[in-house]
Design a protein around this motif. Structure first.
Motif, PDB file in Angstrom:
ATOM      1  N   ALA A  54      44.579  45.056  39.090  1.00 38.04           N
ATOM      2  CA  ALA A  54      46.028  45.158  38.883  1.00 38.04           C
ATOM      3  C   ALA A  54      46.770  44.673  40.127  1.00 38.04           C
ATOM      4  O   ALA A  54      47.794  43.984  40.030  1.00 38.04           O
ATOM      5  N   ILE A  55      46.236  45.025  41.303  1.00 39.52           N
ATOM      6  CA  ILE A  55      46.838  44.556  42.561  1.00 39.52           C
ATOM      7  C   ILE A  55      46.733  43.041  42.653  1.00 39.52           C
ATOM      8  O   ILE A  55      47.701  42.345  42.994  1.00 39.52           O
ATOM      9  N   ILE A  56      45.552  42.508  42.339  1.00 38.86           N
ATOM     10  CA  ILE A  56      45.343  41.060  42.406  1.00 38.86           C
ATOM     11  C   ILE A  56      46.240  40.335  41.401  1.00 38.86           C
ATOM     12  O   ILE A  56      46.849  39.304  41.715  1.00 38.86           O
ATOM     13  N   ASP A  57      46.343  40.881  40.189  1.00 37.42           N
ATOM     14  CA  ASP A  57      47.151  40.245  39.144  1.00 37.42           C
ATOM     15  C   ASP A  57      48.629  40.209  39.500  1.00 37.42           C
ATOM     16  O   ASP A  57      49.378  39.378  38.966  1.00 37.42           O
ATOM     17  N   LEU A 332      54.925  45.807  49.784  1.00 36.14           N
ATOM     18  CA  LEU A 332      55.634  45.137  48.692  1.00 36.14           C
ATOM     19  C   LEU A 332      54.691  44.853  47.525  1.00 36.14           C
ATOM     20  O   LEU A 332      55.026  45.096  46.363  1.00 36.14           O
ATOM     21  N   LEU A 333      53.509  44.331  47.846  1.00 37.16           N
ATOM     22  CA  LEU A 333      52.526  44.026  46.799  1.00 37.16           C
ATOM     23  C   LEU A 333      52.144  45.293  46.041  1.00 37.16           C
ATOM     24  O   LEU A 333      52.082  45.294  44.799  1.00 37.16           O
ATOM     25  N   PHE A 334      51.908  46.371  46.769  1.00 38.23           N
ATOM     26  CA  PHE A 334      51.562  47.634  46.120  1.00 38.23           C
ATOM     27  C   PHE A 334      52.741  48.175  45.309  1.00 38.23           C
ATOM     28  O   PHE A 334      52.553  48.794  44.258  1.00 38.23           O
ATOM     29  N   GLY A 335      53.952  47.950  45.809  1.00 39.33           N
ATOM     30  CA  GLY A 335      55.134  48.380  45.072  1.00 39.33           C
ATOM     31  C   GLY A 335      55.271  47.647  43.752  1.00 39.33           C
ATOM     32  O   GLY A 335      55.591  48.249  42.714  1.00 39.33           O
ATOM     33  N   THR A 337      52.810  46.344  42.095  1.00 38.71           N
ATOM     34  CA  THR A 337      51.718  46.828  41.244  1.00 38.71           C
ATOM     35  C   THR A 337      52.062  48.179  40.638  1.00 38.71           C
ATOM     36  O   THR A 337      51.771  48.447  39.469  1.00 38.71           O
ATOM     37  N   MET A 338      52.687  49.042  41.435  1.00 40.92           N
ATOM     38  CA  MET A 338      53.085  50.350  40.932  1.00 40.92           C
ATOM     39  C   MET A 338      54.060  50.201  39.767  1.00 40.92           C
ATOM     40  O   MET A 338      54.001  50.944  38.770  1.00 40.92           O
ATOM     41  N   GLY A 339      54.967  49.223  39.870  1.00 39.17           N
ATOM     42  CA  GLY A 339      55.900  48.966  38.789  1.00 39.17           C
ATOM     43  C   GLY A 339      55.193  48.562  37.511  1.00 39.17           C
ATOM     44  O   GLY A 339      55.566  48.984  36.404  1.00 39.17           O
ATOM     45  N   THR A 340      54.146  47.748  37.649  1.00 45.47           N
ATOM     46  CA  THR A 340      53.362  47.327  36.484  1.00 45.47           C
ATOM     47  C   THR A 340      52.644  48.513  35.851  1.00 45.47           C
ATOM     48  O   THR A 340      52.585  48.648  34.622  1.00 45.47           O
ATOM     49  N   VAL A 341      52.082  49.375  36.695  1.00 46.52           N
ATOM     50  CA  VAL A 341      51.371  50.560  36.192  1.00 46.52           C
ATOM     51  C   VAL A 341      52.325  51.483  35.436  1.00 46.52           C
ATOM     52  O   VAL A 341      52.014  51.968  34.343  1.00 46.52           O
TER      53      VAL A 341
END
Length: 468
Positions: A54-57, A332-335, A337-341
């Motif tokens: 999910a992080i990579i995507d 930012l990247l993790f943020g 990803t969190m939005g996608t989750v």
């Protein structure tokens, strides 16, 4: 599939951990993995693998452009600092010419600059923070205060003055909620006077800047800066030593003014070109990337021509500047990803369903605002909250005969609250990156202000819900 209460666990856990541990990076990672476990029926290996991917995507084109722009901004700021640009600018504005002589002047300069950069909340945070920081630092404005001034004048103003890509997006959300395409733009502008949160946020910054009245943790930060000269809480201050110019580089204001000027001109030019002559239709992310790239090339050429650096040294300093932004880039990247989750968990729909049982027609505007506040704070996204709330609140407003502009104003204002107040919001992260403020310190010191404005806004929506 509906996840019910479990859909709230990842975002709430992330926010609680961030506030308790003071580590946003770890908190976001745990939140992502928790969400992945919920989405994948708590299968350990499958969930962990899905979380990593999910992080990579989320290294999509749009996200990558924003993260890359953040890294380049770090390089530009570093080169301006090391070539004497920041010291020269401070000398001209504060010391020699005395154009800005007080904290009040520095605060007002930050506010006005934030209003001038209205095309994007992200651009406003990055440009306003970078330009105003040397002045605020020179006049001993604590970084917590600088971050508040920059952040509270960015996205709220973009919504109140939506002559950019925001206009098309917000009009689109109104259309998705049942407003006719022909009336969407006029309805958007009619809703602006009812966007109480954003209006009061902008006016609060002006009031605080003019009268220098602070309360709560912000007052303590101001007292610390005034008495000790420390612009950060010592517990979170950067360990990195900062120098205003390299040895042998004389202060040159042009080494800040020219790159920043180029950045702003390129930004508007790109918006015009990508919008086919209409700045409102321009591509904001592309404008951000092109503006920082051209600004970086400009400062590199200037420092080499001035013989401050050789080309090899300039490139080396560029990467040093980028390295300072790496933690922010990963956050930012993790943020993202969190939005996608959170979207996968459908947290917004569940949160909205909890409040619908308390709904009466007159309270619809107030509850729309409250749900948007909670949802945006939990997810850290204003656009995502607007998209969710538009299809939930506006159809109910039509059915109940409630004022559409009033409900739309509540929806837009509540959505901006989280963008403004959440520790996992991208504009929160960008604001802290350019002002030098610790993320948790920023959230903690501005929270009394944002909550106070939100409470007053909620009360006003209750009153207007019964009156209109």
């Amino acid at each position: 599939m509906e996840y019910g209460f479990l859909s709230l666990v990842p975002p709430l856990l992330t926010i609680i951990l961030a506030l308790v541990t003071k580590n946003v990076f770890v908190s976001l990672f745990i939140g992502i993995m928790t969400g992945s476990f919920v989405l994948n029926a708590f299968s350990p290996l499958v969930s962990f693998n899905a979380g990593i991917y999910a992080i990579i995507d989320n290294m999509s084109q749009g996200n990558t452009l924003i993260i890359g722009s953040c890294l380049i901004v770090g390089a530009v700021i570093h080169l301006m600092e090391k070539s004497g640009g920041i010291e020269g600018f401070v000398n001209v504005v504060v010391k020699n010419k005395g154009l800005i002589k007080s904290k009040r002047g520095a605060n007002l300069f930050t506010w006005v600059l934030g209003l001038a950069i209205f095309t994007s909340g992200s651009l406003s945070c990055m440009v306003t923070g970078a330009v105003s920081r040397p002045i605020n630092d020179a006049l001993k404005v604590p970084h917590e205060k600088s971050a508040f001034l920059v952040h509270a004048t960015s996205t709220p103003w973009c919504v109140l003055f939506p002559f950019s890509g925001w206009l098309a997006s917000m009009a689109g959300y109104l259309i998705s909620g049942g407003v006719s395409e022909a009336e969407s733009v006029s309805m958007l502008f009619t809703s602006i006077p009812f966007n109480f949160y954003c209006i009061m946020a902008i006016l609060l910054v002006l009031f605080v800047s003019l009268f220098q009245k602070d309360f709560g943790p912000m007052a303590k930060a101001e007292k610390r800066a005034a008495e000790t000269g420390l612009l950060d809480d010592p517990a979170h201050a950067s360990k990195e030593e900062v120098t205003s110019a390299t040895s042998g580089a004389k202060p040159r204001a042009c080494n800040l003014l020219v790159p920043i000027g180029v950045l702003i001109v390129t930004m508007f030019a790109t918006l015009l070109i990508t919008g086919n002559g209409n700045i409102m239709n321009g591509a904001g992310v592309e404008a951000l990337l092109w503006s920082v790239v051209v600004s970086l090339l400009t400062i590199i050429i200037m420092t080499v021509c001035q013989k401050v650096f050789t080309m090899e040294q300039a490139i080396s300093e560029m990467f040093k500047g980028m390295s300072h932004m790496l933690p922010i880039a990963f956050i930012l990247l993790f943020g993202f990803t969190m939005g996608t989750v959170v979207k996968g968990l459908d947290t917004g729909s569940y949160l909205s369903s909890l409040f619908q049982q308390f709904l009466t027609p007159a309270l619809l505007p107030a509850l729309t605002f409250l749900i948007a506040v909670l949802l945006s704070f939990a997810t850290g996204t204003s656009m995502g909250t607007m998209a969710i709330m538009a299809v939930l609140a506006l159809p109910m407003a039509f059915d109940m005969g409630i004022s559409i502009p009033l409900v739309a104003g509540a929806m837009f204002g509540g959505s901006i609250f989280g963008d403004h107040a959440s520790p996992i919001s991208d504009t929160t992260i960008m604001t802290c990156a350019t002002t030098g403020c610790d993320i948790i310190d920023h959230v903690k010191t501005q929270m009394p202000y944002t909550v106070a404005v939100a409470v007053v806004s909620f009360v006003m929506y209750v009153i207007f819900g019964f009156v209109l």
